[in-house]
Enzyme design. Sequence first.
Site, mmCIF file in Angstrom:
data_model
loop_
_atom_site.group_PDB
_atom_site.id
_atom_site.type_symbol
_atom_site.label_atom_id
_atom_site.label_comp_id
_atom_site.label_asym_id
_atom_site.label_seq_id
_atom_site.Cartn_x
_atom_site.Cartn_y
_atom_site.Cartn_z
ATOM 1 N N ASP A 151 -14.637 9.367 9.914
ATOM 2 C CA ASP A 151 -13.665 8.335 9.556
ATOM 3 C C ASP A 151 -12.278 8.953 9.628
ATOM 4 O O ASP A 151 -12.122 10.184 9.639
ATOM 5 C CB ASP A 151 -13.926 7.790 8.146
ATOM 6 N N ARG A 210 0.795 -1.232 0.000
ATOM 7 C CA ARG A 210 0.000 0.000 0.000
ATOM 8 C C ARG A 210 0.826 1.279 0.000
ATOM 9 O O ARG A 210 0.322 2.335 -0.371
ATOM 10 C CB ARG A 210 -0.956 -0.010 1.196
#
Length: 302
Positions: free
Chosen positions: A162, A50
């Site tokens: 979030d 990632r």
Amino acid sequence: MRAVTPVEALLSGVGPLPLSEREFVLFQALVEREVGIHLGPTKQALLVGRLSRRVRSLGLPSFAAYYRFVITRGNEAERVRMLDCLCTNETHFFREPEHFEFLRQRVFPEWTRRAAQGLMARRVRVWSAACSTGEEPYSLAMELLSHFPPGSGWEVEVLATDLSTWALERARQGLWPVEKAATIPGPLLRTFMLRGVRSQEGWMQAGPELRSVLRFARVNLNDERGWPAGPFELVFCRNVLIYFGAQARAQALSALLRRLPPTGYLFLGHAESLTGGSEPARCVAPNIYCAKPPPPAGASPT
């Protein structure tokens, strides 16, 4: 033909980006310190996968150089970008449907009864504390508005938060491929979602009623100082604390329970529990908890 050097291979995107054990430990500590998420040994490949593209895009020669870059004072924006890359944003509408059935069968009738008796204001605040790309808070908004529609005298607010700025932007747009509609009950889908036409064919968008009750904010669940003030009648924090280290998870659970009134409910994911939290609470259904008020003075604890 001249051989490609390791640095040239790195910058051109050829071959894997190496990460030493020592470098992985540094990133482990940084991520847990910043956001509470514990990257176990099996997550080393995930971190490489990632973050490699980000390291290359900055023209940096190694993960060690990227780590130094991230922790440099003034590079807070890059830390946010790094955490965005590491966030898992798997979700869908009406996930864990038994939780929504609990709302319909128990919570909503309870609110209606208490409001009629003057024991509750006709105002509901709900917090979706790890909203990802928005499917959870929009699901909650659909359920709430179907039971307490505009004009009924009830005020509904759904706060969606979030850690990931990318996911929050997607959630704000309220736009998804129509395939996502498969898990939305038909009556709610027809009432609250708009089907795209022409250039938006194949997409659906949240209608204005839903959007009017939702608001969004970036919140780090590992730092209560930046949390929204309670109380919230419902807090959904599902499938995120399972990634936290034990201490961070316990602190977050206790803080979430403090955001509830005595009649409020905390919803966790199917693999999560209150183990380790210090605030009193009682389980009322699988993975659903109610704040437990302290016993009266002089009473024996149960």
